[in-house]
Enzyme design. Structure first.
Site, short mmCIF file in Angstrom:
data_model
loop_
_atom_site.label_atom_id
_atom_site.label_comp_id
_atom_site.label_asym_id
_atom_site.label_seq_id
_atom_site.Cartn_x
_atom_site.Cartn_y
_atom_site.Cartn_z
N GLU A 44 1.20 -0.98 -0.23
CA GLU A 44 -0.01 0.09 0.07
C GLU A 44 0.45 1.25 0.03
O GLU A 44 1.94 1.11 0.74
CB GLU A 44 -1.26 0.40 1.25
CG GLU A 44 -2.11 0.81 1.28
CD GLU A 44 -2.96 1.33 2.30
OE1 GLU A 44 -3.68 2.36 2.62
OE2 GLU A 44 -3.13 0.18 2.91
N LYS A 94 -8.75 -0.76 0.67
CA LYS A 94 -9.55 -1.30 1.43
C LYS A 94 -10.37 -2.10 0.49
O LYS A 94 -11.33 -1.94 -0.02
CB LYS A 94 -10.55 -0.09 2.16
CG LYS A 94 -11.12 -0.41 3.66
CD LYS A 94 -9.61 -0.61 4.36
CE LYS A 94 -9.88 -0.75 5.77
NZ LYS A 94 -8.80 -0.64 6.49
#
Length: 574
Positions: free
Chosen positions: A173, A189
């Site tokens: 990420e 997410k």
């Protein structure tokens, strides 16, 4: 301090060592000065380091977190950068990391229940709940990084070694990337498992694509980051691109979105606006971090913080420190955090499974669980139900995938004309392998000696039968006059030897150590206890020395007489 990162083009590794300076923030008051000093140093040098989750309070007192005894931010200022040499990448000795969750599922489910009460009360819309796995490691942190990178190649892979700690990260990420005045973020997410079978893998991807729950989570965090960027970006410059894109990682499907804008803010201002990343807190950030503080039991450390590099004051890149190991080199201890966003329609069992999926990057560095067995051509594997039960317990405790049916079938299918020793190996991924070798010969009583130092309590390497054997090797030492070494703890209670359980004879009664804090309950030990031929007791070192009879047992050799050698021969000490 020294660090290893992927280079700008993600084509090779960069090694940073011999820093001109090391910038360390040990209190919240230090953080601003360290980040501003890092930005100033980036005018002429490369600056590499990390910021821990607990540094959040330095940017806003409303962002509560546990007090940490570890540094809140560490940056090295480097002149020199080199490529990783082939010799550095030699993995002749496989590293091993053995971890177990520090929380039971029942406790985790209770925490999710408390999160839902907070959601119902309107205190939060989403809470990113995490928990740690902890245990031990063996080997070189660099080799651990390289093995984890094999499992999950990512442009944000990093190793940072400072003082006694080594931070090993294969985060997928991006926290933020600044190039000139352009800033980009890619919050993650939404997670789904990967499968070897193509149809199942595609179905998992499609379920994530169509999941209203995961889209709602992603959109909520994307909006938060857009709002955070609004504090530092030029009006009208912020835009969202590639919303709800599903990225194929080797171990999971991951849903991401991109938010970018234009800013003249410097490093400290960017961190003050964005840190910690909304994807690992929830929304709204201050209230949700207070909920996290109430539910989680200790500091997260670098996990869910940020790791990265400043190549200049207007060129920098940081990841969100997920899929990240923290190692203590002196204690050989390791910790690894996992978590996920909890919303109103989250189901505890599914969230628990998702956290387990996020440990798959550890499969390549985890030791194998093993069962060493006695095979007879007439009777098959002796004590197989006892072996199966122990393997099942360890697999559950350590998060290994395990099929009892597959293990039983592999053992049943083995044939050999002679009695042999079998070794069944279970990888963390669930793969099974069976090896055979001749039965070892044992001549005369087994010669034993006491280890020179006590075994640490709760060391997983001494609680489960695995291929992580260096702890036993260290305890054994280089003595040539003995067959094995007896382990004992800090209370001077006898535990076991490196390959046997210990028994002492008192009249007609056999007694074996209790093994409450350390030690491996052997299969033959369980058999003797189950059949009423032995009993459990606290056995001290003094009891062992005074015993009329000493025996040892394991599943391959059965019960054997043993003798205690009191001291190492003087010639062996020279």
């Amino acid at each position: 301090m020294w660090c290893v990162l992927r280079n700008e083009t993600n084509s090779d590794w960069e090694v940073f060592n011999d820093p001109k300076a090391i910038l360390v923030a040990r209190t919240l008051d230090d953080v601003e000065g360290v980040l501003k000093a890092a930005e100033a140093a980036a005018e002429q040098h490369r600056v590499v380091g990390y910021v821990a989750y607990e540094a959040a309070g330095a940017f806003d007192p409303a962002l509560v977190a546990y007090r940490s005894h570890q540094p809140l931010a560490v940056f090295g200022v480097f002149d020199k950068v080199s490529a990783l040499s082939p010799s550095d990448q030699d993995q002749a000795e496989a590293p091993r990391v053995l971890l177990k969750p520090k929380i039971e599922y029942s406790k985790y489910a209770q925490q999710i229940g408390r999160v839902k009460k907070a959601l119902q009360a309107g205190d939060s819309y989403q809470v990113n709940l995490t928990y740690p796995l902890s245990g031990q490691f063996e080997g070189d942190p660099l080799q651990i990084l390289l093995k984890m990178y094999e499992a999950q190649p990512t442009p944000f892979a990093a190793l940072c070694c400072f003082e006694d700690s080594a931070i090993v990260s294969v985060s997928p990420e991006l926290f933020f990337r600044l190039e000139g005045n352009h800033i980009a973020t890619e919050p993650m997410k939404g997670t789904a498992a990967r499968f070897l079978e193509p149809a199942a893998d595609q179905q998992s991807q499609e379920q994530l694509v169509c999941s209203a729950k995961d889209r709602a989570e992603n959109l909520m965090i994307t909006d938060m980051i857009r709002n955070d960027l609004g504090r530092i970006c030029e009006p009208g410059s912020i835009r969202v691109e590639d919303l709800f894109q599903v990225q194929a990682l080797p171990t999971v499907w991951q849903q991401t979105s991109k938010v970018q804008g234009r800013t003249q803010a410097g490093f400290y201002q960017i961190m003050a606006a964005l840190f910690p990343c909304a994807s690992i807190t929830g929304a709204p950030k201050p209230q949700t971090m207070a909920i996290i503080h109430d539910l989680e039991t200790g500091p997260r450390g670098v996990y869910t913080g940020a790791i990265g590099i400043l190549r200049s004051p207007r060129q920098m890149q940081f990841s969100v420190a997920i899929r990240t190991l923290t190692l203590s080199k002196s204690a050989n201890s390791a910790s690894y955090g996992v978590g996920g966003g909890i919303v109103w329609d989250s189901q505890a069992e599914l969230e628990w499974e998702e956290t387990k999926q996020k440990t798959a990057v550890l499969n390549g560095v985890a030791p194998a669980l093993i069962e060493t067995m006695h095979f007879d051509p007439e009777e098959g594997v002796a004590l197989w139900p006892f072996h199966l039960n122990r393997l099942k317990r360890s697999a559950k405790d350590l998060g290994f995938a395990f099929s009892q049916g597959q293990a039983t079938e592999i053992v049943k299918q083995f044939h050999h004309p002679q009695r042999v020793k079998l070794r069944l190996l279970l990888a963390r991924s669930g793969n099974l392998a069976l090896e055979s070798s001749p039965l070892p010969e044992v001549n005369g009583p087994v010669k034993l000696a006491l280890a020179d130092a006590p075994v640490p309590d709760e060391d997983l390497r001494f609680r489960h039968k695995t291929t992580a054997r260096s702890g036993y090797v260290q305890m054994r030492g280089a003595r040539s006059d003995i067959d094995d070494v007896i382990l004992w703890d800090q209370r001077e209670l006898v535990i076991e030897s490196s390959i046997y359980n210990i028994w002492i004879g008192q009249g007609s009664v056999l007694k074996t150590p209790r093994l409450e804090r350390s030690g491996l309950p052997g299969v033959y030990r369980d058999y003797l206890l189950h059949s009423g031929k032995g009993e459990i007791a606290d056995i001290t070192v003094s009891d062992l020395k005074a015993a009329d009879q000493i025996f040892v047992s394991n599943a391959v050799r059965g019960l054997l007489p043993a003798t205690l050698i009191s001291a190492e021969p003087q010639s062996d000490r020279l």
